[in-house]
Design a protein around this motif. Sequence first.
Motif, PDB file in Angstrom:
ATOM      1  N   ASP A 172       0.810  -1.220   0.000  1.00  0.00           N
ATOM      2  CA  ASP A 172       0.000   0.000   0.000  1.00  0.00           C
ATOM      3  C   ASP A 172       0.843   1.270   0.000  1.00  0.00           C
ATOM      4  OD1 ASP A 172       0.451  -1.294   2.625  1.00  0.00           O
ATOM      5  OD2 ASP A 172      -0.340   0.578   3.445  1.00  0.00           O
ATOM      6  N   PHE A 173       2.125   1.163   0.358  1.00  0.00           N
ATOM      7  CA  PHE A 173       3.005   2.329   0.360  1.00  0.00           C
ATOM      8  C   PHE A 173       3.692   2.552  -0.991  1.00  0.00           C
ATOM      9  CE2 PHE A 173       3.449   1.420   5.094  1.00  0.00           C
ATOM     10  CZ  PHE A 173       2.660   2.491   5.475  1.00  0.00           C
ATOM     11  N   LEU A 174       3.583   1.602  -1.895  1.00  0.00           N
ATOM     12  CA  LEU A 174       4.362   1.651  -3.132  1.00  0.00           C
ATOM     13  C   LEU A 174       4.116   2.919  -3.944  1.00  0.00           C
ATOM     14  CD1 LEU A 174       4.227  -2.059  -4.381  1.00  0.00           C
ATOM     15  CD2 LEU A 174       6.273  -0.752  -3.759  1.00  0.00           C
ATOM     16  N   LYS A 175       2.879   3.292  -4.123  1.00  0.00           N
ATOM     17  CA  LYS A 175       2.560   4.423  -4.993  1.00  0.00           C
ATOM     18  C   LYS A 175       3.241   5.710  -4.527  1.00  0.00           C
ATOM     19  CE  LYS A 175      -1.306   6.943  -7.065  1.00  0.00           C
ATOM     20  NZ  LYS A 175      -2.796   7.045  -7.177  1.00  0.00           N
ATOM     21  N   ALA A 176       3.060   6.060  -3.263  1.00  0.00           N
ATOM     22  CA  ALA A 176       3.634   7.308  -2.742  1.00  0.00           C
ATOM     23  C   ALA A 176       5.152   7.267  -2.735  1.00  0.00           C
ATOM     24  CB  ALA A 176       3.103   7.567  -1.337  1.00  0.00           C
ATOM     25  N   VAL A 177       5.728   6.136  -2.333  1.00  0.00           N
ATOM     26  CA  VAL A 177       7.184   6.041  -2.234  1.00  0.00           C
ATOM     27  C   VAL A 177       7.827   6.089  -3.622  1.00  0.00           C
ATOM     28  CG1 VAL A 177       9.113   4.627  -1.449  1.00  0.00           C
ATOM     29  CG2 VAL A 177       7.038   4.776  -0.062  1.00  0.00           C
ATOM     30  N   ASN A 208      18.677  12.127   0.982  1.00  0.00           N
ATOM     31  CA  ASN A 208      17.721  11.783   2.033  1.00  0.00           C
ATOM     32  C   ASN A 208      16.387  12.482   1.809  1.00  0.00           C
ATOM     33  OD1 ASN A 208      19.023   9.984   3.893  1.00  0.00           O
ATOM     34  ND2 ASN A 208      20.414  11.650   4.399  1.00  0.00           N
ATOM     35  N   TYR A 209      15.294  11.760   2.094  1.00  0.00           N
ATOM     36  CA  TYR A 209      13.975  12.375   1.934  1.00  0.00           C
ATOM     37  C   TYR A 209      13.010  11.992   3.054  1.00  0.00           C
ATOM     38  CZ  TYR A 209      13.359   7.832  -0.490  1.00  0.00           C
ATOM     39  OH  TYR A 209      13.361   6.502  -0.829  1.00  0.00           O
ATOM     40  N   PHE A 210      13.528  11.612   4.226  1.00  0.00           N
ATOM     41  CA  PHE A 210      12.627  11.200   5.298  1.00  0.00           C
ATOM     42  C   PHE A 210      11.759  12.347   5.801  1.00  0.00           C
ATOM     43  CE2 PHE A 210      16.920  11.699   7.219  1.00  0.00           C
ATOM     44  CZ  PHE A 210      16.694  12.832   7.990  1.00  0.00           C
ATOM     45  N   GLY A 211      12.140  13.594   5.480  1.00  0.00           N
ATOM     46  CA  GLY A 211      11.338  14.728   5.894  1.00  0.00           C
ATOM     47  C   GLY A 211      10.255  15.129   4.905  1.00  0.00           C
ATOM     48  N   ASP A 212      10.175  14.452   3.761  1.00  0.00           N
ATOM     49  CA  ASP A 212       9.174  14.778   2.753  1.00  0.00           C
ATOM     50  C   ASP A 212       7.780  14.421   3.290  1.00  0.00           C
ATOM     51  OD1 ASP A 212       7.443  14.653   0.406  1.00  0.00           O
ATOM     52  OD2 ASP A 212       9.267  14.692  -0.807  1.00  0.00           O
ATOM     53  N   GLN A 213       6.882  15.397   3.330  1.00  0.00           N
ATOM     54  CA  GLN A 213       5.556  15.184   3.901  1.00  0.00           C
ATOM     55  C   GLN A 213       4.748  14.143   3.131  1.00  0.00           C
ATOM     56  OE1 GLN A 213       4.225  16.292   6.855  1.00  0.00           O
ATOM     57  NE2 GLN A 213       6.390  16.798   7.097  1.00  0.00           N
ATOM     58  N   ARG A 214       5.068  13.930   1.861  1.00  0.00           N
ATOM     59  CA  ARG A 214       4.368  12.907   1.095  1.00  0.00           C
ATOM     60  C   ARG A 214       4.694  11.506   1.597  1.00  0.00           C
ATOM     61  NH1 ARG A 214       6.387  14.629  -4.728  1.00  0.00           N
ATOM     62  NH2 ARG A 214       8.258  14.932  -3.446  1.00  0.00           N
ATOM     63  N   MET A 215       5.761  11.407   2.386  1.00  0.00           N
ATOM     64  CA  MET A 215       6.200  10.123   2.933  1.00  0.00           C
ATOM     65  C   MET A 215       5.805   9.971   4.398  1.00  0.00           C
ATOM     66  SD  MET A 215       8.069   8.707   0.431  1.00  0.00           S
ATOM     67  CE  MET A 215       9.436   7.770   1.088  1.00  0.00           C
ATOM     68  N   ALA A 216       4.945  10.855   4.907  1.00  0.00           N
ATOM     69  CA  ALA A 216       4.657  10.896   6.335  1.00  0.00           C
ATOM     70  C   ALA A 216       4.134   9.558   6.872  1.00  0.00           C
ATOM     71  CB  ALA A 216       3.666  12.015   6.634  1.00  0.00           C
ATOM     72  N   GLU A 217       3.140   8.962   6.232  1.00  0.00           N
ATOM     73  CA  GLU A 217       2.579   7.706   6.721  1.00  0.00           C
ATOM     74  C   GLU A 217       3.608   6.578   6.657  1.00  0.00           C
ATOM     75  OE1 GLU A 217      -1.110   6.552   5.003  1.00  0.00           O
ATOM     76  OE2 GLU A 217      -2.087   8.487   5.384  1.00  0.00           O
ATOM     77  N   PHE A 218       4.375   6.561   5.574  1.00  0.00           N
ATOM     78  CA  PHE A 218       5.427   5.558   5.403  1.00  0.00           C
ATOM     79  C   PHE A 218       6.466   5.694   6.515  1.00  0.00           C
ATOM     80  CE2 PHE A 218       9.544   4.456   3.236  1.00  0.00           C
ATOM     81  CZ  PHE A 218       9.296   3.116   3.023  1.00  0.00           C
ATOM     82  N   SER A 219       6.932   6.907   6.762  1.00  0.00           N
ATOM     83  CA  SER A 219       7.946   7.151   7.783  1.00  0.00           C
ATOM     84  C   SER A 219       7.421   6.827   9.176  1.00  0.00           C
ATOM     85  CB  SER A 219       8.422   8.601   7.724  1.00  0.00           C
ATOM     86  OG  SER A 219       9.025   8.881   6.479  1.00  0.00           O
ATOM     87  N   GLU A 220       6.168   7.201   9.451  1.00  0.00           N
ATOM     88  CA  GLU A 220       5.592   6.934  10.769  1.00  0.00           C
ATOM     89  C   GLU A 220       5.458   5.436  11.016  1.00  0.00           C
ATOM     90  OE1 GLU A 220       1.964   9.100  10.902  1.00  0.00           O
ATOM     91  OE2 GLU A 220       2.959  11.068  10.917  1.00  0.00           O
ATOM     92  N   PHE A 221       5.100   4.674   9.981  1.00  0.00           N
ATOM     93  CA  PHE A 221       4.995   3.225  10.143  1.00  0.00           C
ATOM     94  C   PHE A 221       6.362   2.626  10.442  1.00  0.00           C
ATOM     95  CE2 PHE A 221       5.421  -1.039   8.392  1.00  0.00           C
ATOM     96  CZ  PHE A 221       4.428  -1.707   9.106  1.00  0.00           C
ATOM     97  N   ILE A 222       7.372   3.048   9.700  1.00  0.00           N
ATOM     98  CA  ILE A 222       8.728   2.524   9.926  1.00  0.00           C
ATOM     99  C   ILE A 222       9.203   2.878  11.330  1.00  0.00           C
ATOM    100  CG2 ILE A 222      11.151   2.774   9.250  1.00  0.00           C
ATOM    101  CD1 ILE A 222      10.176   3.087   6.361  1.00  0.00           C
TER     102      ILE A 222
END
Length: 237
Positions: A44-49, A77-91
């Motif tokens: 489910d994270f594939l599209k955004a990532v 590095n892109y861990f601060g990109d808001q488009r990755m927020a859900e992905f980063s929070e899960f990790i």
Amino acid sequence: MTTTKKLKQKVCKAAESVAQVVLQTQLQVAYHFPCPIYIIERPDFLKAVKVVSEEGLEETKKTQPLNDIYPVHMTGNYFGDQRMAEFSEFIGATAWNILSEQGYAMQDKAVSFTEMWTQEHHKHSAMDAHVHGFGSQIVGFYFLETPEDCSHVVFHDPRAAKVQIDLPEQDVNMATPASKMINFTPKPGMMIFANSWLMHSFTRHAADLPIKFVHFNLTVIPAPQQACAIPPAAEIV
């Protein structure tokens, strides 16, 4: 005149398997000091990532040509990109839970990203065995594109004493306590976590199309506020 009697070497060979001995004599086997590797599928994270990854790769390709020895492109590095927020929070939450369940005192601690970037490995590329230092506690991968005959991710036995005195394995295709390394076949959406002290590498990439994956590292910091029953969100610093 004295004679020296040559002692015959005593050779011991088990007549029964360990399993039989366990059943017959109650031999106890205690497994300690494990090297856990955690795997979950999150397509489910594939599209955004992929969107963020492709943008980063396009920028990288403008200034960094492929190396002949290691034909790979890496984003910043892109861990601060808001488009990755859900992905980063899960990790981040998963990393916190892993450390807590392993027995570490995480009640007053949070996890923080040190690195998150995409790698695109082309044919014949590989990654040498290494660990991540500088405070990293958890490392991991999220696979985006994995063509047939792509690289496998490999985790290596970290026990130096075993490496020094190791014996040949009976079957290198079987995962046993004798194994020197364990490899996993990646697929899109697969996510892998491990402790940062567990050495990892990638086998040589044999496919014509590149393999693409996210690599991430997290450290542990004091929690910014009193810890509660749920793991705190990963800090972006």
